[in-house]
Scaffold this motif. Structure first.
Motif, short mmCIF file in Angstrom:
data_model
loop_
_atom_site.label_atom_id
_atom_site.label_comp_id
_atom_site.label_asym_id
_atom_site.label_seq_id
_atom_site.Cartn_x
_atom_site.Cartn_y
_atom_site.Cartn_z
N GLU A 49 0.82 -1.21 0.00
CA GLU A 49 0.00 0.00 0.00
C GLU A 49 0.86 1.26 0.00
O GLU A 49 0.51 2.25 -0.63
CB GLU A 49 -0.97 -0.01 1.18
N PHE A 50 1.99 1.22 0.69
CA PHE A 50 2.89 2.37 0.66
C PHE A 50 3.37 2.60 -0.76
O PHE A 50 3.33 3.72 -1.28
CB PHE A 50 4.08 2.18 1.61
N ALA A 51 3.83 1.53 -1.40
CA ALA A 51 4.31 1.64 -2.78
C ALA A 51 3.20 2.11 -3.71
O ALA A 51 3.43 2.92 -4.61
CB ALA A 51 4.87 0.30 -3.25
N ILE A 97 -0.29 7.01 4.37
CA ILE A 97 -1.00 6.12 3.45
C ILE A 97 -2.50 6.40 3.49
O ILE A 97 -3.15 6.51 2.45
CB ILE A 97 -0.73 4.64 3.79
N ASP A 98 -3.05 6.53 4.71
CA ASP A 98 -4.48 6.79 4.85
C ASP A 98 -4.89 8.12 4.20
O ASP A 98 -5.95 8.20 3.57
CB ASP A 98 -4.90 6.80 6.32
N ILE A 138 11.06 5.64 2.21
CA ILE A 138 10.45 5.37 3.51
C ILE A 138 11.44 5.72 4.62
O ILE A 138 11.07 6.31 5.63
CB ILE A 138 10.03 3.89 3.64
N SER A 139 12.69 5.36 4.42
CA SER A 139 13.67 5.56 5.50
C SER A 139 13.86 7.03 5.86
O SER A 139 14.18 7.35 7.00
CB SER A 139 15.01 4.91 5.13
N ILE A 140 13.61 7.93 4.92
CA ILE A 140 13.71 9.36 5.23
C ILE A 140 12.66 9.76 6.26
O ILE A 140 12.90 10.59 7.13
CB ILE A 140 13.56 10.20 3.94
#
Length: 147
Positions: A49-51, A97-98, A138-140
């Motif tokens: 979902e993030f991607a 994401i939401d 994401i890591s940022i």
């Protein structure tokens, strides 16, 4: 492609919170909360979902859009400057994401890492860090939440 598309017969509510939809899917699939299957599927769900909703490539316009979404102003003029500013921002990845799923635009920003950690622990809106560290995007935004 959304994570939920892989499950025939499951009709996701595309604007519903991710946790709500995952809970409905887990119930329909018989995954008991806390089991290895549930944890593995939750991790896969979050990453997919993030991607699907958030991940951007290395185009400046996408990085600038993310900066605007998390309240960075003025908008940085380069990817490097965007990344530098994003490292200072504290947002919950599940909320991000939401916000994208719901099309609401802005995501809640926290004053500091402690406030974000408190909120994340209380809400249970955790993003699995196993793969998160592998993804530069994401890591940022990834912050230490647990002691």
């Amino acid at each position: 492609m959304s994570y939920f598309d892989a499950f025939a017969g499951f009709e996701q509510k595309s604007t519903a919170p991710l946790a709500t939809e995952f809970a409905r899917l887990a119930l329909s699939q018989g995954w008991k909360k806390g089991t290895k299957t549930w944890k593995n599927e939750r991790q896969a769900c979050m990453q997919t979902e993030f991607a699907h909703h958030v991940a951007v490539d290395n185009r400046l316009a996408n990085w600038q859009s993310l900066c605007e979404e998390v309240g960075i102003a003025p908008t940085p003029e380069s990817i490097t400057k965007c990344k530098k500013q994003l490292k200072k921002v504290h947002v919950n990845l599940v909320d991000l994401i939401d916000a994208r799923r719901a099309g609401t635009g802005k995501v809640r920003r926290f004053r500091n890492a402690k406030d974000l950690a408190d909120y994340t622990r209380k809400s249970g809106k955790t993003f699995p860090k196993v793969k998160a560290k592998d993804d530069g995007y994401i890591s940022i935004l990834l912050r230490h939440v647990w002691n």
